[in-house]
Design a protein around this motif. Structure first.
Motif, PDB file in Angstrom:
ATOM      1  N   ASP A  80       0.875  -1.173   0.000  1.00 31.06           N
ATOM      2  CA  ASP A  80       0.000   0.000   0.000  1.00 31.06           C
ATOM      3  C   ASP A  80       0.910   1.220   0.000  1.00 31.06           C
ATOM      4  OD1 ASP A  80      -2.670  -1.184   0.174  1.00 31.06           O
ATOM      5  OD2 ASP A  80      -1.998  -1.915   2.127  1.00 31.06           O
ATOM      6  N   VAL A  82       1.816   5.407  -0.710  1.00 26.06           N
ATOM      7  CA  VAL A  82       1.444   6.809  -0.849  1.00 26.06           C
ATOM      8  C   VAL A  82       2.651   7.533  -1.444  1.00 26.06           C
ATOM      9  CG1 VAL A  82       0.673   8.911   0.269  1.00 26.06           C
ATOM     10  CG2 VAL A  82      -0.092   6.690   1.150  1.00 26.06           C
ATOM     11  N   LYS A  95      -1.877   9.862 -10.580  1.00 27.10           N
ATOM     12  CA  LYS A  95      -3.247   9.497 -10.214  1.00 27.10           C
ATOM     13  C   LYS A  95      -3.975   8.858 -11.391  1.00 27.10           C
ATOM     14  CE  LYS A  95      -3.905  13.002  -6.601  1.00 27.10           C
ATOM     15  NZ  LYS A  95      -4.641  14.232  -6.202  1.00 27.10           N
ATOM     16  N   GLU A  99      -5.525   4.924 -11.632  1.00 25.82           N
ATOM     17  CA  GLU A  99      -6.876   4.571 -12.063  1.00 25.82           C
ATOM     18  C   GLU A  99      -6.836   3.630 -13.265  1.00 25.82           C
ATOM     19  OE1 GLU A  99      -9.753   5.218 -10.650  1.00 25.82           O
ATOM     20  OE2 GLU A  99      -8.810   6.343  -9.021  1.00 25.82           O
ATOM     21  N   SER A 104      -5.833   2.036  -7.581  1.00 22.12           N
ATOM     22  CA  SER A 104      -6.360   2.954  -6.587  1.00 22.12           C
ATOM     23  C   SER A 104      -7.431   2.233  -5.779  1.00 22.12           C
ATOM     24  CB  SER A 104      -6.960   4.185  -7.275  1.00 22.12           C
ATOM     25  OG  SER A 104      -7.436   5.117  -6.351  1.00 22.12           O
ATOM     26  N   PRO A 105      -7.450   2.306  -4.440  1.00 18.01           N
ATOM     27  CA  PRO A 105      -6.649   3.182  -3.575  1.00 18.01           C
ATOM     28  C   PRO A 105      -5.355   2.556  -3.053  1.00 18.01           C
ATOM     29  CG  PRO A 105      -8.348   2.174  -2.265  1.00 18.01           C
ATOM     30  CD  PRO A 105      -8.531   1.641  -3.673  1.00 18.01           C
ATOM     31  N   GLN A 108      -1.871   5.758  -3.802  1.00 18.31           N
ATOM     32  CA  GLN A 108      -2.431   7.104  -3.716  1.00 18.31           C
ATOM     33  C   GLN A 108      -1.299   8.119  -3.850  1.00 18.31           C
ATOM     34  OE1 GLN A 108      -5.634   7.650  -0.684  1.00 18.31           O
ATOM     35  NE2 GLN A 108      -4.997   5.638   0.051  1.00 18.31           N
TER      36      GLN A 108
END
Length: 280
Positions: A80, A82, A95, A99, A104-105, A108
């Motif tokens: 995960d 960020v 971003k 997608e 996502s998510p 991020q």
């Protein structure tokens, strides 16, 4: 660390402009080929792969992530992630790719200056791993502050992973007279810790196009600057490795070694990169 009182007021604004411009260049560059990522077979460079191993289940902050190619690779491998970058164009593309790749998510992205990371990433809590690689710390004038931010992002027991161009190699440059043995020529003494202003910056991929954004700044740091900043932030150094390759053509005499890396053509004159782990 070197005294940075003479850091130009526009260093962040100028650098953001050049990195905004690089996004479109890098989308066309072989060095940033997104085909493996889109086919679900992307990997990190061999140095990171050997160092990091399995990332599945880890919560990772990728600082100075550009448009997130490595962030998305880590997410495809089960982390995960960020990603944080100061370029709005880079974050917008990151971003969109998340997608497109249905990541996502799990992946991020946040637009913020590195020095604003504590507030920008506060909602995500603390991380198992802070991941920083390749051409990151040279854009930063204040390494103790950087290291303190990294330490604050890590949960107890969390780790910093840093892979970077070796400061010892940065004393050379292609635009100075080559040495008799074929190495690039000397640019600046190692301990000068210079703040560089490039009035006609060029990109480091493809045919090295000159950027239109104006100028940018680069900050030389010694290896001891980097290590002492990390230690001074309360992190414990676990391991430190030096490597004879780097994932961009740092000098024109370097030759491809496979997996996107470049190395010396003959004698391994000096280290081109390093990697380390440190934990909180």
């Amino acid at each position: 660390m070197a005294d940075r009182r003479n850091v130009p007021d526009d260093w962040a604004t100028a650098n953001k402009a050049t990195w905004d411009e690089r996004v479109a260049i890098h989308l066309k560059a072989d060095a940033y080929d997104l085909t493996p990522l889109r086919e679900g077979r992307a990997t990190l460079h061999p140095i990171e792969r050997a160092d990091i191993g399995d990332v599945a289940g880890l919560k990772i902050a990728h600082l100075q992530c550009h448009f997130g190619r490595d962030s998305l690779t880590l997410a495809q491998q089960g982390a995960d992630v960020v990603g944080l970058d100061f370029s709005p164009k880079a974050v917008e593309l990151a971003k969109a790719l998340a997608e497109e790749l249905d990541l996502s998510p799990r992946a991020q992205f946040v637009e913020a200056d590195l020095y604003d990371a504590p507030d920008a990433l506060a909602r995500f809590g603390q991380f198992d791993l802070v991941f920083i690689t390749w051409g990151a710390v040279g854009w930063l004038p204040d390494l103790p502050r950087w290291a303190g931010i990294v330490a604050g992002l890590l949960k107890p027991g969390g780790r910093l992973y840093l892979a970077e161009g070796h400061p010892a190699a940065m004393v050379f440059d292609d635009e100075t007279m080559a040495l008799p043995d074929g190495r690039p020529g000397y640019l600046a003494p190692y301990f000068d810790r210079k703040t560089w202003k490039d009035d006609a910056p060029r990109d480091y991929t493809g045919d090295f196009p000159t950027l239109q954004a104006g100028h940018e700044y680069w900050f030389d740091h010694t290896l001891s600057d980097i290590l002492n900043a990390i230690i001074g932030a309360g992190l414990t150094l676990e391991c430190f490795n030096e490597h004879d390759s780097v994932p961009w053509p740092l000098f024109s005499c370097l030759t491809p070694t496979g997996d996107g890396m470049y190395g010396w053509p003959d004698k391994r004159w000096l280290p081109l990169s390093f990697s380390l782990f440190a934990h909180r």
